[in-house]
Design a protein around this motif. Structure first.
Motif, PDB file in Angstrom:
ATOM      1  N   GLY A  79       0.821  -1.217   0.000  1.00  0.00           N
ATOM      2  CA  GLY A  79       0.000   0.000   0.000  1.00  0.00           C
ATOM      3  C   GLY A  79       0.847   1.256   0.000  1.00  0.00           C
ATOM      4  O   GLY A  79       0.535   2.235  -0.668  1.00  0.00           O
ATOM      5  N   GLY A  80       1.943   1.235   0.765  1.00  0.00           N
ATOM      6  CA  GLY A  80       2.857   2.374   0.771  1.00  0.00           C
ATOM      7  C   GLY A  80       3.580   2.554  -0.551  1.00  0.00           C
ATOM      8  O   GLY A  80       3.855   3.679  -0.975  1.00  0.00           O
ATOM      9  N   LEU A  81       3.882   1.448  -1.217  1.00  0.00           N
ATOM     10  CA  LEU A  81       4.541   1.544  -2.515  1.00  0.00           C
ATOM     11  C   LEU A  81       3.575   1.937  -3.633  1.00  0.00           C
ATOM     12  O   LEU A  81       3.972   2.561  -4.612  1.00  0.00           O
ATOM     13  CB  LEU A  81       5.200   0.207  -2.875  1.00  0.00           C
ATOM     14  N   ALA A  82       2.306   1.577  -3.498  1.00  0.00           N
ATOM     15  CA  ALA A  82       1.325   1.866  -4.541  1.00  0.00           C
ATOM     16  C   ALA A  82       0.817   3.304  -4.476  1.00  0.00           C
ATOM     17  O   ALA A  82       0.320   3.826  -5.473  1.00  0.00           O
ATOM     18  CB  ALA A  82       0.152   0.904  -4.428  1.00  0.00           C
ATOM     19  N   ARG A  83       0.946   3.960  -3.329  1.00  0.00           N
ATOM     20  CA  ARG A  83       0.417   5.319  -3.183  1.00  0.00           C
ATOM     21  C   ARG A  83       1.037   6.299  -4.180  1.00  0.00           C
ATOM     22  O   ARG A  83       0.306   7.059  -4.823  1.00  0.00           O
ATOM     23  CB  ARG A  83       0.611   5.805  -1.736  1.00  0.00           C
ATOM     24  N   PRO A  84       2.357   6.354  -4.357  1.00  0.00           N
ATOM     25  CA  PRO A  84       2.897   7.286  -5.358  1.00  0.00           C
ATOM     26  C   PRO A  84       2.444   6.965  -6.780  1.00  0.00           C
ATOM     27  O   PRO A  84       2.242   7.874  -7.582  1.00  0.00           O
ATOM     28  CB  PRO A  84       4.413   7.128  -5.230  1.00  0.00           C
ATOM     29  N   LEU A  85       2.252   5.689  -7.085  1.00  0.00           N
ATOM     30  CA  LEU A  85       1.766   5.331  -8.416  1.00  0.00           C
ATOM     31  C   LEU A  85       0.340   5.812  -8.651  1.00  0.00           C
ATOM     32  O   LEU A  85      -0.002   6.299  -9.724  1.00  0.00           O
ATOM     33  CB  LEU A  85       1.849   3.818  -8.609  1.00  0.00           C
ATOM     34  N   VAL A  86      -0.496   5.680  -7.627  1.00  0.00           N
ATOM     35  CA  VAL A  86      -1.881   6.142  -7.751  1.00  0.00           C
ATOM     36  C   VAL A  86      -1.916   7.660  -7.872  1.00  0.00           C
ATOM     37  O   VAL A  86      -2.684   8.215  -8.670  1.00  0.00           O
ATOM     38  CB  VAL A  86      -2.721   5.652  -6.551  1.00  0.00           C
ATOM     39  N   ARG A  87      -1.088   8.360  -7.100  1.00  0.00           N
ATOM     40  CA  ARG A  87      -1.020   9.829  -7.208  1.00  0.00           C
ATOM     41  C   ARG A  87      -0.588  10.261  -8.601  1.00  0.00           C
ATOM     42  O   ARG A  87      -1.139  11.196  -9.162  1.00  0.00           O
ATOM     43  CB  ARG A  87      -0.032  10.390  -6.190  1.00  0.00           C
ATOM     44  N   ALA A  88       0.416   9.589  -9.146  1.00  0.00           N
ATOM     45  CA  ALA A  88       0.881   9.938 -10.491  1.00  0.00           C
ATOM     46  C   ALA A  88      -0.203   9.657 -11.521  1.00  0.00           C
ATOM     47  O   ALA A  88      -0.366  10.426 -12.478  1.00  0.00           O
ATOM     48  CB  ALA A  88       2.144   9.151 -10.823  1.00  0.00           C
ATOM     49  N   PHE A  89      -0.941   8.591 -11.347  1.00  0.00           N
ATOM     50  CA  PHE A  89      -2.023   8.275 -12.278  1.00  0.00           C
ATOM     51  C   PHE A  89      -3.146   9.301 -12.183  1.00  0.00           C
ATOM     52  O   PHE A  89      -3.728   9.691 -13.191  1.00  0.00           O
ATOM     53  CB  PHE A  89      -2.551   6.877 -11.996  1.00  0.00           C
ATOM     54  N   GLN A  90      -3.455   9.759 -10.969  1.00  0.00           N
ATOM     55  CA  GLN A  90      -4.523  10.739 -10.792  1.00  0.00           C
ATOM     56  C   GLN A  90      -4.107  12.119 -11.284  1.00  0.00           C
ATOM     57  O   GLN A  90      -4.957  12.907 -11.695  1.00  0.00           O
ATOM     58  CB  GLN A  90      -4.938  10.815  -9.326  1.00  0.00           C
ATOM     59  N   ALA A  91      -2.812  12.430 -11.270  1.00  0.00           N
ATOM     60  CA  ALA A  91      -2.349  13.766 -11.643  1.00  0.00           C
ATOM     61  C   ALA A  91      -2.065  13.898 -13.136  1.00  0.00           C
ATOM     62  O   ALA A  91      -1.772  14.989 -13.596  1.00  0.00           O
ATOM     63  CB  ALA A  91      -1.080  14.102 -10.865  1.00  0.00           C
ATOM     64  N   ARG A  92      -2.142  12.820 -13.887  1.00  0.00           N
ATOM     65  CA  ARG A  92      -1.831  12.909 -15.314  1.00  0.00           C
ATOM     66  C   ARG A  92      -2.871  13.761 -16.018  1.00  0.00           C
ATOM     67  O   ARG A  92      -4.050  13.798 -15.624  1.00  0.00           O
ATOM     68  CB  ARG A  92      -1.751  11.531 -15.933  1.00  0.00           C
ATOM     69  N   PRO A  93      -2.463  14.455 -17.075  1.00  0.00           N
ATOM     70  CA  PRO A  93      -3.432  15.295 -17.790  1.00  0.00           C
ATOM     71  C   PRO A  93      -4.427  14.432 -18.566  1.00  0.00           C
ATOM     72  O   PRO A  93      -4.082  13.381 -19.109  1.00  0.00           O
ATOM     73  CB  PRO A  93      -2.552  16.111 -18.742  1.00  0.00           C
ATOM     74  N   THR A  94      -5.626  14.894 -18.604  1.00  0.00           N
ATOM     75  CA  THR A  94      -6.659  14.181 -19.347  1.00  0.00           C
ATOM     76  C   THR A  94      -6.752  14.760 -20.745  1.00  0.00           C
ATOM     77  O   THR A  94      -6.533  15.964 -20.942  1.00  0.00           O
ATOM     78  CB  THR A  94      -8.019  14.307 -18.647  1.00  0.00           C
ATOM     79  N   PRO A  95      -7.073  13.961 -21.737  1.00  0.00           N
ATOM     80  CA  PRO A  95      -7.196  14.495 -23.086  1.00  0.00           C
ATOM     81  C   PRO A  95      -8.377  15.457 -23.163  1.00  0.00           C
ATOM     82  O   PRO A  95      -9.429  15.226 -22.566  1.00  0.00           O
ATOM     83  CB  PRO A  95      -7.420  13.252 -23.946  1.00  0.00           C
ATOM     84  N   GLN A  96      -8.159  16.540 -23.899  1.00  0.00           N
ATOM     85  CA  GLN A  96      -9.207  17.561 -24.020  1.00  0.00           C
ATOM     86  C   GLN A  96     -10.254  17.093 -25.022  1.00  0.00           C
ATOM     87  O   GLN A  96      -9.941  16.690 -26.119  1.00  0.00           O
ATOM     88  CB  GLN A  96      -8.603  18.886 -24.469  1.00  0.00           C
ATOM     89  N   ARG A  97     -11.471  17.187 -24.614  1.00  0.00           N
ATOM     90  CA  ARG A  97     -12.574  16.843 -25.497  1.00  0.00           C
ATOM     91  C   ARG A  97     -13.151  18.130 -26.063  1.00  0.00           C
ATOM     92  O   ARG A  97     -13.201  19.145 -25.374  1.00  0.00           O
ATOM     93  CB  ARG A  97     -13.660  16.097 -24.735  1.00  0.00           C
ATOM     94  N   PRO A  98     -13.624  18.096 -27.287  1.00  0.00           N
ATOM     95  CA  PRO A  98     -14.238  19.309 -27.822  1.00  0.00           C
ATOM     96  C   PRO A  98     -15.528  19.614 -27.055  1.00  0.00           C
ATOM     97  O   PRO A  98     -16.284  18.710 -26.691  1.00  0.00           O
ATOM     98  CB  PRO A  98     -14.517  18.966 -29.281  1.00  0.00           C
TER      99      PRO A  98
END
Length: 133
Positions: A79-98
């Motif tokens: 769980g401690g090792l997965a937390r930074p991975l989840v944060r990085a996944f949540q902080a990634r930019p989302t593709p812009q939709r028209p």
């Protein structure tokens, strides 16, 4: 007497280890997503399952107790090792939709009547009812 109950204690210990492992998995997911309250609750419930898993020791089987303890240790580490991975996944930019815009013509508002509203018979006077008059 303990020898007669050894089989029963073994199954209680196995079910306790199962409860402890489920709580460890919940703690792992909660730690990965940063939900400290849920992780604490799951760890507290894990204690009950771990205590039940100790009853298998009366029949000479300690594997359920070791599995329960190892499950929580693995959950806390992973769980401690997965937390930074989840944060990085949540902080990634989302593709812009028209942007989708629809042109809707709304009808004109109804004309406000100058007639006085009917007096209220029951109820509480509020600021809104005062502004109507």
């Amino acid at each position: 007497m303990v020898r007669d109950l050894a089989e029963f204690f073994l199954w209680v210990g196995i079910s306790g280890a199962g409860i402890a492992l489920v709580c460890a998995i919940v703690a792992l997911v909660a730690l990965a997503f940063g939900a400290a309250g849920i992780a604490g609750g799951a760890s507290a419930a894990w204690i009950g399952g771990a205590l039940l898993s100790l009853t298998s020791g009366f029949s000479g089987q300690w594997i359920p107790a070791f599995a329960a303890v190892g499950g929580l240790i693995a959950a806390l580490v992973l769980g401690g090792l997965a937390r930074p991975l989840v944060r990085a996944f949540q902080a990634r930019p989302t593709p812009q939709r028209p942007e989708v815009t629809a042109s809707v013509t709304l009808p004109a508002p109804a004309a406000v009547s100058s007639a006085k509203p009917a007096p209220r018979i029951v109820g509480v006077r509020t600021v809104a009812s005062e502004s109507i008059r």
